[in-house]
Design a protein around this motif. Sequence first.
Motif, mmCIF file in Angstrom:
data_model
loop_
_atom_site.group_PDB
_atom_site.id
_atom_site.type_symbol
_atom_site.label_atom_id
_atom_site.label_comp_id
_atom_site.label_asym_id
_atom_site.label_seq_id
_atom_site.Cartn_x
_atom_site.Cartn_y
_atom_site.Cartn_z
ATOM 1 N N GLU A 77 31.594 36.915 33.958
ATOM 2 C CA GLU A 77 31.620 38.115 34.775
ATOM 3 C C GLU A 77 33.022 38.392 35.301
ATOM 4 N N LYS A 80 35.063 40.242 32.752
ATOM 5 C CA LYS A 80 34.638 41.644 32.716
ATOM 6 C C LYS A 80 35.168 42.384 33.935
ATOM 7 N N ALA A 81 35.080 41.712 35.091
ATOM 8 C CA ALA A 81 35.528 42.338 36.329
ATOM 9 C C ALA A 81 37.042 42.558 36.310
ATOM 10 N N GLU A 82 37.790 41.601 35.758
ATOM 11 C CA GLU A 82 39.246 41.766 35.680
ATOM 12 C C GLU A 82 39.607 42.949 34.782
ATOM 13 N N GLY A 83 38.890 43.082 33.664
ATOM 14 C CA GLY A 83 39.146 44.232 32.778
ATOM 15 C C GLY A 83 38.846 45.543 33.477
ATOM 16 N N LYS A 84 37.760 45.602 34.180
ATOM 17 C CA LYS A 84 37.381 46.811 34.906
ATOM 18 C C LYS A 84 38.378 47.083 36.025
ATOM 19 N N ALA A 85 38.832 46.021 36.707
ATOM 20 C CA ALA A 85 39.792 46.195 37.802
ATOM 21 C C ALA A 85 41.112 46.741 37.281
ATOM 22 N N GLU A 87 41.507 48.507 34.648
ATOM 23 C CA GLU A 87 41.253 49.896 34.234
ATOM 24 C C GLU A 87 41.282 50.834 35.434
ATOM 25 N N VAL A 88 40.610 50.413 36.512
ATOM 26 C CA VAL A 88 40.583 51.225 37.734
ATOM 27 C C VAL A 88 41.980 51.310 38.333
#
Length: 115
Positions: A77, A80-85, A87-88
């Motif tokens: 997780e 995934k969270a680092e990739g989303k972070a 991106e944001v």
Amino acid sequence: MSFLYTATPALRAVARASALRQSPRLFSTTLIQQKSPVDSAKDTLKSVDRAVSDAAVSGIDKGVEIKDKVKAAAGVETSKAEGKASEVAGEAKGKAAELKGQAKGKAEEIKGKMS
């Protein structure tokens, strides 16, 4: 005759005979195998302490096992969270640059009107 008058000499004779006779004594060189109350209490407390310690160790082991499972799941997780972070964060930087450009444009526009 009364009962006490007739029974008293017989009782005295029995008492005198038993006092003169020696009873056999037991002799042993081994240690007494009976435990004192203090030793019994110590043994009981040791067994209770051992049971509590075993339960605590079992609980600690379960906690470590659960922590490892959560850490492994969080690792998936986390990526995934680092990739989303990221991106944001990229979107936020783009939006900030856009707003900065708009602010500069407005500042130039107001500057032009003031001159």
